[in-house]
Every structure is written in C-alpha cells, then in structure tokens.
Design a protein around this motif. Structure first.
Motif, mmCIF file in Angstrom:
data_model
loop_
_atom_site.group_PDB
_atom_site.id
_atom_site.type_symbol
_atom_site.label_atom_id
_atom_site.label_comp_id
_atom_site.label_asym_id
_atom_site.label_seq_id
_atom_site.Cartn_x
_atom_site.Cartn_y
_atom_site.Cartn_z
ATOM 1 N N GLY A 101 0.905 -1.201 -0.207
ATOM 2 C CA GLY A 101 -0.225 -0.078 0.014
ATOM 3 C C GLY A 101 0.943 1.232 -0.021
ATOM 4 O O GLY A 101 2.213 1.241 -0.122
ATOM 5 N N GLY A 102 0.127 2.323 -0.005
ATOM 6 C CA GLY A 102 -1.284 2.662 0.387
ATOM 7 C C GLY A 102 -2.192 2.471 -0.885
ATOM 8 O O GLY A 102 -1.548 1.378 -2.026
ATOM 9 N N GLY A 103 -3.244 2.877 -1.021
ATOM 10 C CA GLY A 103 -4.456 2.787 -1.970
ATOM 11 C C GLY A 103 -3.793 2.950 -3.389
ATOM 12 O O GLY A 103 -4.182 2.554 -4.199
ATOM 13 N N THR A 104 -2.899 4.181 -3.448
ATOM 14 C CA THR A 104 -2.555 4.630 -4.985
ATOM 15 C C THR A 104 -1.530 3.589 -5.350
ATOM 16 O O THR A 104 -1.784 3.228 -6.707
ATOM 17 N N LEU A 105 -0.823 3.251 -4.362
ATOM 18 C CA LEU A 105 0.290 2.144 -5.099
ATOM 19 C C LEU A 105 -0.368 0.871 -5.171
ATOM 20 O O LEU A 105 -0.354 0.053 -6.325
ATOM 21 N N ASN A 106 -1.483 0.565 -4.583
ATOM 22 C CA ASN A 106 -2.151 -0.617 -4.836
ATOM 23 C C ASN A 106 -2.727 -0.814 -6.297
ATOM 24 O O ASN A 106 -2.782 -1.723 -6.906
ATOM 25 N N THR A 107 -3.448 0.475 -6.347
ATOM 26 C CA THR A 107 -3.849 0.534 -7.873
ATOM 27 C C THR A 107 -3.080 0.300 -9.044
ATOM 28 O O THR A 107 -3.449 -0.167 -9.893
ATOM 29 N N THR A 137 -9.546 3.327 -8.580
ATOM 30 C CA THR A 137 -9.728 2.114 -9.824
ATOM 31 C C THR A 137 -10.845 2.250 -10.482
ATOM 32 O O THR A 137 -12.036 2.656 -9.875
ATOM 33 N N GLN A 138 -10.758 1.726 -11.843
ATOM 34 C CA GLN A 138 -11.819 1.528 -12.788
ATOM 35 C C GLN A 138 -12.129 0.193 -13.185
ATOM 36 O O GLN A 138 -13.034 -0.084 -13.544
#
Ligand SMILES: NC(=O)c1ccc[n+]([C@@H]2O[C@H](COP(=O)([O-])OP(=O)(O)OC[C@H]3O[C@@H](n4cnc5c(N)ncnc54)[C@H](OP(=O)(O)O)[C@@H]3O)[C@@H](O)[C@H]2O)c1
Length: 164
Positions: A101-107, A137-138
């Motif tokens: 993570g965080g969420g940006t890296l995960n995406t 994320t899309q």
C-alpha cells in the motif's frame, strides 16, 4: 492490508491507530518471509523511522519524483514502473513481493494485473470515509476466496486469489 468493514485502509488524515497489534505482527512476518516489500512514497514517509524502512528486508519505495531516486542500506527509492520493479526483485532472487500500500500504490499494481493474491484483515469498525484499498480504480476484477483465518476475536483475514 488492514481494512475497515467499509473498505478503507486509513482515515483521510492517515490515521491507522485502529490496526490490531496481532495483525501488525502477522503483517511483519509475511514481509520477513518474502524478504522484500514495495511501498508507496506517502506510506513510507508517514511511518519513516517507525515501521519503515523495515529491518532485514529489501524495501522498495515508489515515487514519480526521479530526483528522489537512490539506493542505500537495503532501501531503494525508485521511479521504475511496477513491472520493472518486479523484474528487478526477481533478478535479486526474490520469489515473491509484498505490495503493502497505500491505496494509490495498490491501484498501480492492480491496473497492470500484477497482483496475484490479496490478504485483507477486516477490522471490526466503520471508518465512514478515508483512503480506499484501491484508490481511483476503474477496474473490475474477480477474486477467488482461498481461505479465511480468524486472527483474534473480532478479526478475520480473507485470502483471495486474483482471477486473471
Ligand atoms: N491499513 C493498511 O494496511 C495500510 C497499509 C499501507 C498504507 N496505509 C495508509 O495509506 C495511506 C497512504 O495511501 P495513499 O494512497 O495516499 O498513498 P501511497 O500509495 O502510500 O503513496 C502514493 C505515492 O506513491 C508513489 N507511487 C504510487 N504508485 C506509484 C507508481 N506506480 N510509480 C511511481 N510512484 C508511485 C507516488 O509518490 P510521489 O507522490 O512521490 O510521486 C504517490 O503519490 C496512509 O495513510 C497509510 O497509513 C494503510
């Protein structure tokens, strides 16, 4: 990833004080077993000197800011694309890598279909808003439930495989 029951990994201000100690120990063991971790620049800086860099493992910090690129004492700060980072880790002999993570890296890893497995420790609380497990994320991704482990009273860990 430690998540709330409504799918957030932190409050907007980064507060993660609700993450259980048992889960943190479990998380650290997973990383030690893999021998390496990949972390987003924001998460790394939030916990720098505290959790990160994690000792005795190879830490890769991703940033888009090439001026920050450097390698010192088991910490690589890099602007390489996710696939290149995985290739590099593979060349160094690592068989798996933990994207933490965080969420940006995960995406950025999810988008390129580079995530094989997901571990979610579902904490017994609702945060209402905050940083999502996968920010912006899309993607529509199917998962297969591989296992459920009760880490402690009130805390289960879900283990998914990503269907590619
Ligand atoms: N609950 C949990 O298990 C858990 C785990 C980890 C983190 N967190 C929380 O998550 C929050 C941070 O999440 P976040 O989404 O805001 O930030 P983040 O993912 O930690 O970091 C984002 C930054 O990482 C860099 N980055 C990400 N992907 C990249 C890529 N593919 N290539 C190059 N650079 C890349 C960029 O850095 P630059 O801006 O430098 O370009 C980007 O701004 C923190 O509050 C932390 O506490 C929670």
């Amino acid at each position: 990833m430690a998540i709330s029951a409504d799918g957030f990994i932190a409050k907007k201000d980064g507060d993660s004080d609700w993450v259980s100690e048992v889960d943190t120990l479990n998380f650290e063991k997973t990383i030690k077993d893999a021998g390496c971790l990949i972390v987003g620049r924001k998460t790394f800086e939030q916990y720098e000197g505290e959790l990160y860099p994690m000792k005795d493992v190879y830490n890769v910090v991703l940033t888009n800011n090439k001026e920050k690129n450097k390698e010192t004492n088991g910490v690589l700060i890099s602007s390489k694309p996710p696939m290149e980072v995985l290739k590099l880790l593979n060349q160094k002999g690592f068989k798996s890598a933990v994207v933490i993570g965080g969420g940006t890296l995960n995406t950025s890893f999810l988008k390129e279909r580079l995530i094989d497995e997901i571990y979610l420790s579902v904490h017994p609380l609702i945060l209402g808003n905050g940083i999502k497990l996968f920010e912006n994320t899309q993607d529509f991704v199917n998962l297969k439930l591989e296992g459920v482990e009760k880490l402690e009273d009130n805390l289960v860990q879900l283990h998914y495989k990503v269907i590619k």
